[in-house]
Design a protein around this motif. Sequence first.
Motif, PDB file in Angstrom:
ATOM      1  N   THR A 176      -8.766   1.184   4.159  1.00 51.40           N
ATOM      2  CA  THR A 176      -8.059  -0.085   4.322  1.00 51.40           C
ATOM      3  C   THR A 176      -6.667   0.142   4.886  1.00 51.40           C
ATOM      4  OG1 THR A 176      -9.301  -1.017   2.457  1.00 51.40           O
ATOM      5  CG2 THR A 176      -7.310  -2.175   3.147  1.00 51.40           C
ATOM      6  N   PHE A 177      -5.990   1.170   4.387  1.00 55.88           N
ATOM      7  CA  PHE A 177      -4.673   1.478   4.935  1.00 55.88           C
ATOM      8  C   PHE A 177      -4.771   1.906   6.395  1.00 55.88           C
ATOM      9  CE2 PHE A 177      -1.374   4.550   6.022  1.00 55.88           C
ATOM     10  CZ  PHE A 177      -0.244   3.776   5.832  1.00 55.88           C
TER      11      PHE A 177
ATOM     12  N   PHE B 285       0.832  -1.207   0.000  1.00 59.78           N
ATOM     13  CA  PHE B 285       0.000   0.000   0.000  1.00 59.78           C
ATOM     14  C   PHE B 285       0.864   1.253   0.000  1.00 59.78           C
ATOM     15  CE2 PHE B 285      -3.782  -2.351   0.463  1.00 59.78           C
ATOM     16  CZ  PHE B 285      -4.851  -1.476   0.369  1.00 59.78           C
TER      17      PHE B 285
ATOM     18  N   PHE C 189       0.429   3.723  -3.210  1.00 62.74           N
ATOM     19  CA  PHE C 189      -0.271   4.997  -3.010  1.00 62.74           C
ATOM     20  C   PHE C 189       0.618   5.989  -2.251  1.00 62.74           C
ATOM     21  CE2 PHE C 189      -3.392   1.511  -2.895  1.00 62.74           C
ATOM     22  CZ  PHE C 189      -4.176   1.836  -3.986  1.00 62.74           C
TER      23      PHE C 189
ATOM     24  N   SER D 217     -11.732   7.121   0.625  1.00 62.59           N
ATOM     25  CA  SER D 217     -11.696   6.061  -0.379  1.00 62.59           C
ATOM     26  C   SER D 217     -11.417   4.710   0.278  1.00 62.59           C
ATOM     27  CB  SER D 217     -10.607   6.361  -1.415  1.00 62.59           C
ATOM     28  OG  SER D 217      -9.318   6.288  -0.812  1.00 62.59           O
ATOM     29  N   TRP D 218     -11.606   3.645  -0.513  1.00 58.63           N
ATOM     30  CA  TRP D 218     -11.324   2.299  -0.010  1.00 58.63           C
ATOM     31  C   TRP D 218      -9.866   2.169   0.388  1.00 58.63           C
ATOM     32  CZ3 TRP D 218      -7.883  -1.363  -1.905  1.00 58.63           C
ATOM     33  CH2 TRP D 218      -7.976  -2.641  -1.333  1.00 58.63           C
ATOM     34  N   ALA D 219      -8.967   2.721  -0.424  1.00 54.93           N
ATOM     35  CA  ALA D 219      -7.537   2.613  -0.123  1.00 54.93           C
ATOM     36  C   ALA D 219      -7.196   3.296   1.194  1.00 54.93           C
ATOM     37  CB  ALA D 219      -6.719   3.222  -1.265  1.00 54.93           C
ATOM     38  N   GLU D 220      -7.769   4.465   1.449  1.00 56.02           N
ATOM     39  CA  GLU D 220      -7.480   5.181   2.693  1.00 56.02           C
ATOM     40  C   GLU D 220      -8.012   4.432   3.910  1.00 56.02           C
ATOM     41  OE1 GLU D 220      -7.365   9.884   1.487  1.00 56.02           O
ATOM     42  OE2 GLU D 220      -9.319   8.886   1.469  1.00 56.02           O
TER      43      GLU D 220
ATOM     44  N   SER E 285     -12.032  -4.001   3.828  1.00 63.32           N
ATOM     45  CA  SER E 285     -13.192  -3.792   2.966  1.00 63.32           C
ATOM     46  C   SER E 285     -14.481  -3.732   3.773  1.00 63.32           C
ATOM     47  CB  SER E 285     -13.276  -4.917   1.930  1.00 63.32           C
ATOM     48  OG  SER E 285     -12.137  -4.917   1.083  1.00 63.32           O
TER      49      SER E 285
END
Length: 325
Positions: free
Chosen positions: A253-254, A149, A153, A248-251, A234
């Motif tokens: 999840t991270f 990750f 990102f 966002s999903w990435a933020e 998720s």
Amino acid sequence: MSLLPLEDAPAPPLPAARVARRALVLLPLLLIGAWAAIDWRTMYDGTARLASADPRWLLAAMLFNCLGWVCAACMRQGAVPERLPPGPLLASQFAAGAANQLLPASIGAHAVTLRFLQNRGIPLARATASLALYSLVKPIAKTAVLLVFLAAFPDLLRIGELVPDQRTSTMLVGGVALALASVAALLTAVRPLRRPLRNAVRCALTDARRLHTRPARVLALWGGAVAAPLLQGSVIASVGAALGLSLSWAEVTFAFLAASAAVGAVPAPGGIGPVDAAVVFTLVAFDAPLDLAAATVIGYRVLTAWLPLLPGALVLSALVQRKVL
């Protein structure tokens, strides 16, 4: 000599093993009642929040949560050379999830799995070695996902605010050093522990080498370990989307990966408490409103801990009653 009538004859005493098994059948339900009495307010607040959330995102969160049990079953299978029956294995991991919410440091889940493996004819030493391999692979895979990750990102994920200060880093390093020193001192002072520990380590290394020559076991073990934290992230992201969280999903999840990696070693039942607070702090660091971040984490706990708890305890009791555990 007169004999007592048949209906007046005293009933033969139950064997101790049968009494213990009946007690184990009821124990999960009793523990749930105690936990509900202590933590009912969190359940009430979280359920009230979720009642007004987007049901489509909540359905997605529940789907991701169910896939998490499949990942756990895959990892358990990947940690033993013998083939385990898929149905009972999945049921045992669903039941282990309920046990894991009641005891710290995954003790409940490991105890359920250990009993399941022994009932499948796997010796205690090798069953314990599989638990050790499972426990070792999980943090390694989570750390690898976290590093991916960070590489994928670099601009989106602002980690500067999440890096612990010097004092916190010193405390973390000191805690790890103290734990290692305590183990070393215990082994030095208590000599009878050395031989069993050496045998356990030797058994674990032998099984680990054997498993890693079988691609199916490697895929089940490491694939499940990589997928598990992504599915948990998720779940949180879906709950956040259902409540209107703009990250966002990435933020999200991270945020979960970073928080659980930082405080996941703190022994709390199911990670409840330290991990929750860390996830809320991390979401706020990504500019999420505090009340919405807290509601997201509480909703996540309701879906992952509270809702499956009673069905999981019933499955656990049924497995004990049927002598699967």
